[in-house]
Design a protein around this motif. Sequence first.
Motif, PDB file in Angstrom:
ATOM      1  N   VAL A   1       0.832  -1.376   0.158  1.00  0.00           N
ATOM      2  CA  VAL A   1      -0.008   0.087  -0.114  1.00  0.00           C
ATOM      3  C   VAL A   1       0.787   1.312   0.067  1.00  0.00           C
ATOM      4  O   VAL A   1       1.699   1.334   0.737  1.00  0.00           O
ATOM      5  N   LEU A   2       0.652   2.007  -0.997  1.00  0.00           N
ATOM      6  CA  LEU A   2       1.395   3.355  -0.806  1.00  0.00           C
ATOM      7  C   LEU A   2       0.384   4.392  -0.733  1.00  0.00           C
ATOM      8  O   LEU A   2      -0.689   4.607  -1.450  1.00  0.00           O
ATOM      9  N   PHE A   3       0.315   4.987   0.404  1.00  0.00           N
ATOM     10  CA  PHE A   3      -0.322   6.491   0.647  1.00  0.00           C
ATOM     11  C   PHE A   3      -0.001   7.469   0.533  1.00  0.00           C
ATOM     12  O   PHE A   3       1.360   7.846   0.531  1.00  0.00           O
ATOM     13  N   LEU A   4      -0.936   8.399   0.151  1.00  0.00           N
ATOM     14  CA  LEU A   4      -0.608   9.712  -0.418  1.00  0.00           C
ATOM     15  C   LEU A   4      -1.278  10.841   0.746  1.00  0.00           C
ATOM     16  O   LEU A   4      -2.388  10.679   1.260  1.00  0.00           O
ATOM     17  N   THR A   5      -0.133  11.551   1.269  1.00  0.00           N
ATOM     18  CA  THR A   5      -0.840  12.528   2.275  1.00  0.00           C
ATOM     19  C   THR A   5      -0.079  14.015   1.931  1.00  0.00           C
ATOM     20  O   THR A   5       0.255  14.306   0.876  1.00  0.00           O
ATOM     21  N   ALA A   6      -0.784  14.798   2.605  1.00  0.00           N
ATOM     22  CA  ALA A   6      -0.479  16.453   2.323  1.00  0.00           C
ATOM     23  C   ALA A   6       0.651  16.526   2.982  1.00  0.00           C
ATOM     24  O   ALA A   6       1.130  16.272   4.052  1.00  0.00           O
ATOM     25  N   ARG A   7       1.279  17.692   2.748  1.00  0.00           N
ATOM     26  CA  ARG A   7       2.542  18.320   3.016  1.00  0.00           C
ATOM     27  C   ARG A   7       2.796  18.524   4.481  1.00  0.00           C
ATOM     28  O   ARG A   7       3.657  18.198   5.203  1.00  0.00           O
ATOM     29  N   ASP A   8       1.569  19.130   5.045  1.00  0.00           N
ATOM     30  CA  ASP A   8       1.689  19.439   6.392  1.00  0.00           C
ATOM     31  C   ASP A   8       1.206  18.469   7.437  1.00  0.00           C
ATOM     32  O   ASP A   8       1.304  18.723   8.689  1.00  0.00           O
ATOM     33  N   ARG A   9       1.266  17.312   7.069  1.00  0.00           N
ATOM     34  CA  ARG A   9       0.550  16.372   7.834  1.00  0.00           C
ATOM     35  C   ARG A   9       1.862  15.150   7.984  1.00  0.00           C
ATOM     36  O   ARG A   9       1.506  13.995   7.882  1.00  0.00           O
ATOM     37  N   VAL A  10       2.784  15.771   9.034  1.00  0.00           N
ATOM     38  CA  VAL A  10       3.937  14.814   9.162  1.00  0.00           C
ATOM     39  C   VAL A  10       3.619  13.713   9.869  1.00  0.00           C
ATOM     40  O   VAL A  10       4.001  12.570   9.611  1.00  0.00           O
ATOM     41  N   GLU A  11       2.797  13.854  10.949  1.00  0.00           N
ATOM     42  CA  GLU A  11       2.213  12.706  11.803  1.00  0.00           C
ATOM     43  C   GLU A  11       1.643  11.781  11.051  1.00  0.00           C
ATOM     44  O   GLU A  11       1.589  10.420  11.529  1.00  0.00           O
ATOM     45  N   ASP A  12       0.980  11.705   9.703  1.00  0.00           N
ATOM     46  CA  ASP A  12       0.563  10.843   9.011  1.00  0.00           C
ATOM     47  C   ASP A  12       1.295   9.847   8.509  1.00  0.00           C
ATOM     48  O   ASP A  12       1.230   8.853   8.411  1.00  0.00           O
ATOM     49  N   ARG A  13       2.566  10.328   8.418  1.00  0.00           N
ATOM     50  CA  ARG A  13       3.512   9.498   7.622  1.00  0.00           C
ATOM     51  C   ARG A  13       3.861   8.330   8.562  1.00  0.00           C
ATOM     52  O   ARG A  13       3.890   7.282   8.195  1.00  0.00           O
ATOM     53  N   VAL A  14       4.122   8.698   9.862  1.00  0.00           N
ATOM     54  CA  VAL A  14       4.340   7.851  10.968  1.00  0.00           C
ATOM     55  C   VAL A  14       3.167   6.831  11.168  1.00  0.00           C
ATOM     56  O   VAL A  14       3.300   5.753  11.220  1.00  0.00           O
ATOM     57  N   HIS A  15       2.004   7.417  11.276  1.00  0.00           N
ATOM     58  CA  HIS A  15       0.885   6.708  11.637  1.00  0.00           C
ATOM     59  C   HIS A  15       0.617   5.600  10.270  1.00  0.00           C
ATOM     60  O   HIS A  15       0.362   4.459  10.757  1.00  0.00           O
ATOM     61  N   GLY A  16       0.644   5.996   8.937  1.00  0.00           N
ATOM     62  CA  GLY A  16       0.457   5.153   8.011  1.00  0.00           C
ATOM     63  C   GLY A  16       1.453   3.856   8.124  1.00  0.00           C
ATOM     64  O   GLY A  16       1.111   2.752   7.885  1.00  0.00           O
ATOM     65  N   LEU A  17       2.463   4.472   8.145  1.00  0.00           N
ATOM     66  CA  LEU A  17       3.682   3.132   8.225  1.00  0.00           C
ATOM     67  C   LEU A  17       3.438   2.347   9.344  1.00  0.00           C
ATOM     68  O   LEU A  17       3.592   1.257   9.211  1.00  0.00           O
ATOM     69  N   GLU A  18       3.011   2.698  10.637  1.00  0.00           N
ATOM     70  CA  GLU A  18       2.554   1.865  11.718  1.00  0.00           C
ATOM     71  C   GLU A  18       1.356   0.951  11.511  1.00  0.00           C
ATOM     72  O   GLU A  18       1.350  -0.125  11.931  1.00  0.00           O
ATOM     73  N   LEU A  19       0.518   1.403  10.511  1.00  0.00           N
ATOM     74  CA  LEU A  19      -0.580   0.741  10.324  1.00  0.00           C
ATOM     75  C   LEU A  19      -0.466  -0.205   9.267  1.00  0.00           C
ATOM     76  O   LEU A  19      -1.334  -0.991   9.042  1.00  0.00           O
ATOM     77  N   GLY A  20       0.701  -0.276   8.843  1.00  0.00           N
ATOM     78  CA  GLY A  20       1.138  -1.418   7.499  1.00  0.00           C
ATOM     79  C   GLY A  20       1.143  -0.881   6.359  1.00  0.00           C
ATOM     80  O   GLY A  20       1.240  -1.551   5.323  1.00  0.00           O
ATOM     81  N   ALA A  21       1.097   0.512   6.023  1.00  0.00           N
ATOM     82  CA  ALA A  21       1.527   0.855   4.709  1.00  0.00           C
ATOM     83  C   ALA A  21       2.928   0.650   4.522  1.00  0.00           C
ATOM     84  O   ALA A  21       3.711   0.503   5.185  1.00  0.00           O
ATOM     85  N   ASP A  22       3.434   0.484   3.103  1.00  0.00           N
ATOM     86  CA  ASP A  22       4.435   0.203   2.945  1.00  0.00           C
ATOM     87  C   ASP A  22       5.503   1.336   2.340  1.00  0.00           C
ATOM     88  O   ASP A  22       6.693   1.316   2.520  1.00  0.00           O
ATOM     89  N   ASP A  23       4.780   2.335   2.015  1.00  0.00           N
ATOM     90  CA  ASP A  23       5.653   3.868   1.564  1.00  0.00           C
ATOM     91  C   ASP A  23       4.544   4.674   1.317  1.00  0.00           C
ATOM     92  O   ASP A  23       3.202   4.564   1.395  1.00  0.00           O
TER      93      ASP A  23
END
Length: 226
Positions: free
Chosen positions: A75-97
């Motif tokens: 799973v590759l997720f797309l996030t907005a520039r200002d949502r840094v915490e999203d990146r960590v959260h996404g990877l924790e939930l099992g996204a790959d990149d």
Amino acid sequence: MKILIIEDEPKTGDYLRKGLVEAGFVVDLARDGLDGLHLALGGDYDLVVLDVMLPSLDGWGVLQTLRRAGHAMPVLFLTARDRVEDRVHGLELGADDYLVKPFAFSEFLARVRTLLRRGKAQEPEILRVADLEMDTIRRRVTRADVRITLTAKEFALLELLLRRQGQVLPRSLIASQVWDMNFDSDTNVIDVAVRRLRAKVDEPFEPKLIRTVRGMGYALEAPEQP
Ligand code: CA
């Protein structure tokens, strides 16, 4: 290679889909979280591109449900520039990149290709039924140790049958997985392809492995021992 894009922003979704189709992928596009989840659970995708902010069910809900249901596709997720915490959260939930919007299509495509290669490496290399063997990495098929040469479509069709062995595969499913055709398409194409595949992998051998299930589709399985 089949990719699902879940993205509610019409311009982005259409743009990504068009680019991936031009790059030779089979692509489905869902415009909200629930539709996307529904497709992802039933569609045998090699990769999911997942926007985080989605109507009806957000990207996290989609990802969590997918992983809980045992789906391991990248799973590759797309996030907005200002949502840094999203990146960590996404990877924790099992996204790959992840990719931060806006991004260049070339970078997106490079990430997609990398994830697909990684996903492939985790799959079993050898698929087998009776004395029929397929090496999915080296793209070789043998039966009773005889090498069989298949076209790309025949190979894809046989791979699908092998991965779902014992299941009856409706023509519509074969069409969507191997030909990227929808349910209304001319299913005669599938019958012709199955006939050609049989001529190569079944007719010269015993027992016959590909079964026609009248009114339903096709199945591949070793016959039960008498
Ligand atoms: Ca969005």
